[in-house]
Design a protein around this motif. Structure first.
Motif, PDB file in Angstrom:
ATOM      1  N   LYS A   1       0.818  -1.216   0.000  1.00 46.29           N
ATOM      2  CA  LYS A   1       0.000   0.000   0.000  1.00 46.29           C
ATOM      3  C   LYS A   1       0.850   1.264   0.000  1.00 46.29           C
ATOM      4  N   GLY A   2       2.015   1.184   0.617  1.00 46.40           N
ATOM      5  CA  GLY A   2       2.893   2.349   0.652  1.00 46.40           C
ATOM      6  C   GLY A   2       3.836   2.432  -0.526  1.00 46.40           C
ATOM      7  N   ALA A   3       3.838   1.391  -1.365  1.00 44.42           N
ATOM      8  CA  ALA A   3       4.770   1.346  -2.498  1.00 44.42           C
ATOM      9  C   ALA A   3       4.320   2.264  -3.629  1.00 44.42           C
ATOM     10  N   ARG A   4       5.295   2.828  -4.306  1.00 45.77           N
ATOM     11  CA  ARG A   4       5.027   3.652  -5.485  1.00 45.77           C
ATOM     12  C   ARG A   4       5.401   2.927  -6.768  1.00 45.77           C
ATOM     13  N   VAL A   5       6.011   1.756  -6.608  1.00 46.09           N
ATOM     14  CA  VAL A   5       6.380   0.920  -7.744  1.00 46.09           C
ATOM     15  C   VAL A   5       5.851  -0.493  -7.490  1.00 46.09           C
ATOM     16  N   GLU A   6       5.276  -1.107  -8.499  1.00 43.55           N
ATOM     17  CA  GLU A   6       4.763  -2.467  -8.383  1.00 43.55           C
ATOM     18  C   GLU A   6       5.530  -3.389  -9.320  1.00 43.55           C
ATOM     19  N   VAL A   7       6.077  -4.470  -8.782  1.00 41.29           N
ATOM     20  CA  VAL A   7       6.764  -5.469  -9.594  1.00 41.29           C
ATOM     21  C   VAL A   7       5.733  -6.511 -10.026  1.00 41.29           C
ATOM     22  N   THR A   8       5.531  -6.642 -11.318  1.00 42.20           N
ATOM     23  CA  THR A   8       4.501  -7.556 -11.825  1.00 42.20           C
ATOM     24  C   THR A   8       5.067  -8.890 -12.294  1.00 42.20           C
ATOM     25  N   LYS A   9       6.367  -8.923 -12.596  1.00 39.96           N
ATOM     26  CA  LYS A   9       6.930 -10.164 -13.115  1.00 39.96           C
ATOM     27  C   LYS A   9       8.433 -10.182 -12.905  1.00 39.96           C
ATOM     28  N   LEU A  10       8.971 -11.352 -12.557  1.00 39.15           N
ATOM     29  CA  LEU A  10      10.411 -11.567 -12.471  1.00 39.15           C
ATOM     30  C   LEU A  10      10.770 -12.682 -13.438  1.00 39.15           C
ATOM     31  N   TYR A  11      11.686 -12.433 -14.344  1.00 42.67           N
ATOM     32  CA  TYR A  11      11.997 -13.427 -15.358  1.00 42.67           C
ATOM     33  C   TYR A  11      13.460 -13.311 -15.780  1.00 42.67           C
ATOM     34  N   ARG A  12      13.927 -14.369 -16.446  1.00 40.09           N
ATOM     35  CA  ARG A  12      15.311 -14.422 -16.901  1.00 40.09           C
ATOM     36  C   ARG A  12      15.532 -13.446 -18.058  1.00 40.09           C
ATOM     37  N   ARG A  13      16.668 -12.802 -18.070  1.00 37.36           N
ATOM     38  CA  ARG A  13      17.002 -11.907 -19.179  1.00 37.36           C
ATOM     39  C   ARG A  13      17.042 -12.708 -20.479  1.00 37.36           C
ATOM     40  N   PRO A  14      16.399 -12.221 -21.544  1.00 38.01           N
ATOM     41  CA  PRO A  14      16.413 -12.958 -22.821  1.00 38.01           C
ATOM     42  C   PRO A  14      17.835 -13.155 -23.334  1.00 38.01           C
ATOM     43  N   LYS A  15      18.059 -14.306 -23.973  1.00 40.20           N
ATOM     44  CA  LYS A  15      19.380 -14.566 -24.526  1.00 40.20           C
ATOM     45  C   LYS A  15      19.655 -13.615 -25.677  1.00 40.20           C
ATOM     46  N   LYS A  16      20.901 -13.212 -25.781  1.00 40.35           N
ATOM     47  CA  LYS A  16      21.284 -12.327 -26.867  1.00 40.35           C
ATOM     48  C   LYS A  16      21.257 -13.075 -28.195  1.00 40.35           C
ATOM     49  N   GLU A  17      20.720 -12.420 -29.202  1.00 39.89           N
ATOM     50  CA  GLU A  17      20.703 -12.999 -30.531  1.00 39.89           C
ATOM     51  C   GLU A  17      21.899 -12.474 -31.329  1.00 39.89           C
ATOM     52  N   GLY A  18      22.248 -13.198 -32.380  1.00 48.33           N
ATOM     53  CA  GLY A  18      23.373 -12.780 -33.201  1.00 48.33           C
ATOM     54  C   GLY A  18      23.110 -11.440 -33.862  1.00 48.33           C
ATOM     55  N   GLY A  19      24.092 -10.584 -33.857  1.00 41.75           N
ATOM     56  CA  GLY A  19      23.928  -9.272 -34.470  1.00 41.75           C
ATOM     57  C   GLY A  19      24.121  -9.331 -35.985  1.00 41.75           C
ATOM     58  N   ARG A  20      23.945  -8.206 -36.636  1.00 43.74           N
ATOM     59  CA  ARG A  20      24.145  -8.118 -38.078  1.00 43.74           C
ATOM     60  C   ARG A  20      25.578  -7.678 -38.351  1.00 43.74           C
ATOM     61  N   LYS A  21      26.268  -8.411 -39.203  1.00 40.84           N
ATOM     62  CA  LYS A  21      27.653  -8.091 -39.531  1.00 40.84           C
ATOM     63  C   LYS A  21      27.709  -7.271 -40.809  1.00 40.84           C
ATOM     64  N   ILE A  22      28.587  -6.283 -40.822  1.00 33.10           N
ATOM     65  CA  ILE A  22      28.787  -5.433 -41.988  1.00 33.10           C
ATOM     66  C   ILE A  22      30.227  -5.589 -42.464  1.00 33.10           C
ATOM     67  N   ASP A  23      30.373  -5.890 -43.722  1.00 32.51           N
ATOM     68  CA  ASP A  23      31.701  -6.051 -44.320  1.00 32.51           C
ATOM     69  C   ASP A  23      32.358  -4.674 -44.425  1.00 32.51           C
ATOM     70  N   GLY A  24      33.493  -4.524 -43.808  1.00 36.90           N
ATOM     71  CA  GLY A  24      34.153  -3.228 -43.790  1.00 36.90           C
ATOM     72  C   GLY A  24      35.194  -3.037 -44.868  1.00 36.90           C
ATOM     73  N   SER A  25      35.291  -3.968 -45.790  1.00 44.07           N
ATOM     74  CA  SER A  25      36.318  -3.832 -46.841  1.00 44.07           C
ATOM     75  C   SER A  25      36.056  -2.641 -47.750  1.00 44.07           C
ATOM     76  N   ASP A  26      34.772  -2.302 -47.944  1.00 43.06           N
ATOM     77  CA  ASP A  26      34.403  -1.118 -48.721  1.00 43.06           C
ATOM     78  C   ASP A  26      33.774  -0.124 -47.755  1.00 43.06           C
ATOM     79  N   ALA A  27      34.522   0.909 -47.393  1.00 39.10           N
ATOM     80  CA  ALA A  27      34.064   1.841 -46.363  1.00 39.10           C
ATOM     81  C   ALA A  27      32.758   2.521 -46.747  1.00 39.10           C
ATOM     82  N   GLN A  28      32.629   2.958 -48.010  1.00 45.27           N
ATOM     83  CA  GLN A  28      31.425   3.661 -48.450  1.00 45.27           C
ATOM     84  C   GLN A  28      30.200   2.743 -48.357  1.00 45.27           C
ATOM     85  N   ALA A  29      30.364   1.499 -48.791  1.00 45.95           N
ATOM     86  CA  ALA A  29      29.258   0.539 -48.728  1.00 45.95           C
ATOM     87  C   ALA A  29      28.904   0.206 -47.278  1.00 45.95           C
TER      88      ALA A  29
END
Length: 263
Positions: A220-248
């Motif tokens: 009743k005295g709280a100003r924040v309510e925690v509704t769920k506790l769960y595991r942090r999602p696993k990181k997914e693979g990022g997008r790779k950019i070929d740096g051989s051509d700087a402009q591209a």
């Protein structure tokens, strides 16, 4: 010189369990002293040892299992401890917790000089309780402390860790200090301390003893309510950019940022 350290019991992160939906299993949690609180206790003990005649009291708000970490605090070097325990405290956020702790301090150690807490608790990482407690008690506070030493009965020398390096302050007491991980490690209780802790009776103060209303504490005295506790999602693979051509590469990067609506 009256020193107080507020500590918290938290689930042991090494033994957390999750269900099939990655929700945290609340049953059979193993409880330990919050790691940042251990540094606060060690810092408080060092103050006590450096100031002849000083007393050190540990205070915790929690359930019956919290007595174990209060016993540990006594075994490390605290003189006594008090547990704030009442079902009405359940569901508290940092503000409601600060309300309860402030009442416990006024009741048990009204003439404190220094009050220490861990900067964060590993179950919430909010960093709010310490400054809120200082506000309720009407005293100054310093956060992100990595070292604190008494210069005399009225002044505390504090080293504060920031992104740009260390800052040094002299705090006029009474005051609140929120402790980070320090350059020194918390001590391991000796047998003599463990025996003292086992003999020490820890008093319990409930809502009525603290003179608190339902609107100040718990859910009743709280100003924040925690509704769920769960595991942090696993990181997914990022997008790779070929740096051989700087402009591209720049063109691909800008296209990606626009897709994400970041530019």
């Amino acid at each position: 010189m009256n020193i107080v350290v507020c500590i918290k019991h938290v689930p042991d992160t090494a033994h957390l369990k999750y269900d099939a939906q990655d929700n945290l299993a609340q049953d059979n949690l193993e409880w330990v002293m919050n790691p940042f609180c251990e540094y606060a206790v060690e810092t408080a003990i060092r103050m006590k040892e450096a100031h002849e005649g000083a007393t050190l009291t540990a205070i915790c708000m929690g359930g019956p299992q919290a007595k174990d970490i209060l016993k540990r605090a006594i075994a490390m070097g605290c003189d006594d401890a008090v547990l704030l325990q009442d079902d009405a405290f359940n569901g508290a956020d940092p503000w409601a917790t600060a309300q309860t702790l402030a009442a416990g301090i006024r009741k048990h150690v009204p003439n404190f000089n220094v009050l220490l807490l861990g900067q964060f608790a590993t179950d919430s990482m909010s960093g709010v309780t310490g400054p809120a407690l200082a506000e309720l008690l009407g005293v100054p506070s310093i956060t992100f402390c990595k070292k604190a030493e008494l210069k005399d009965a009225t002044t505390l020398s504090v080293e504060r860790e920031t992104e740009r390096g260390s800052e040094h302050y002299d705090m006029t007491l009474p005051g609140v200090v929120c402790v980070m991980k320090c350059d020194y490690e918390p001590r391991i209780p000796a047998i003599k301390g463990v025996m003292k802790a086992n003999r020490t009776e820890i008093p319990t103060l409930d809502k009525a003893a603290l003179g608190l209303s339902d609107e100040q504490i718990g859910a009743k005295g709280a100003r924040v309510e925690v509704t769920k506790l769960y595991r942090r999602p696993k990181k997914e693979g990022g997008r790779k950019i070929d740096g051989s051509d700087a402009q591209a590469a720049v063109s691909q990067l800008m296209s990606f940022l626009r897709e994400q609506k970041l530019v």
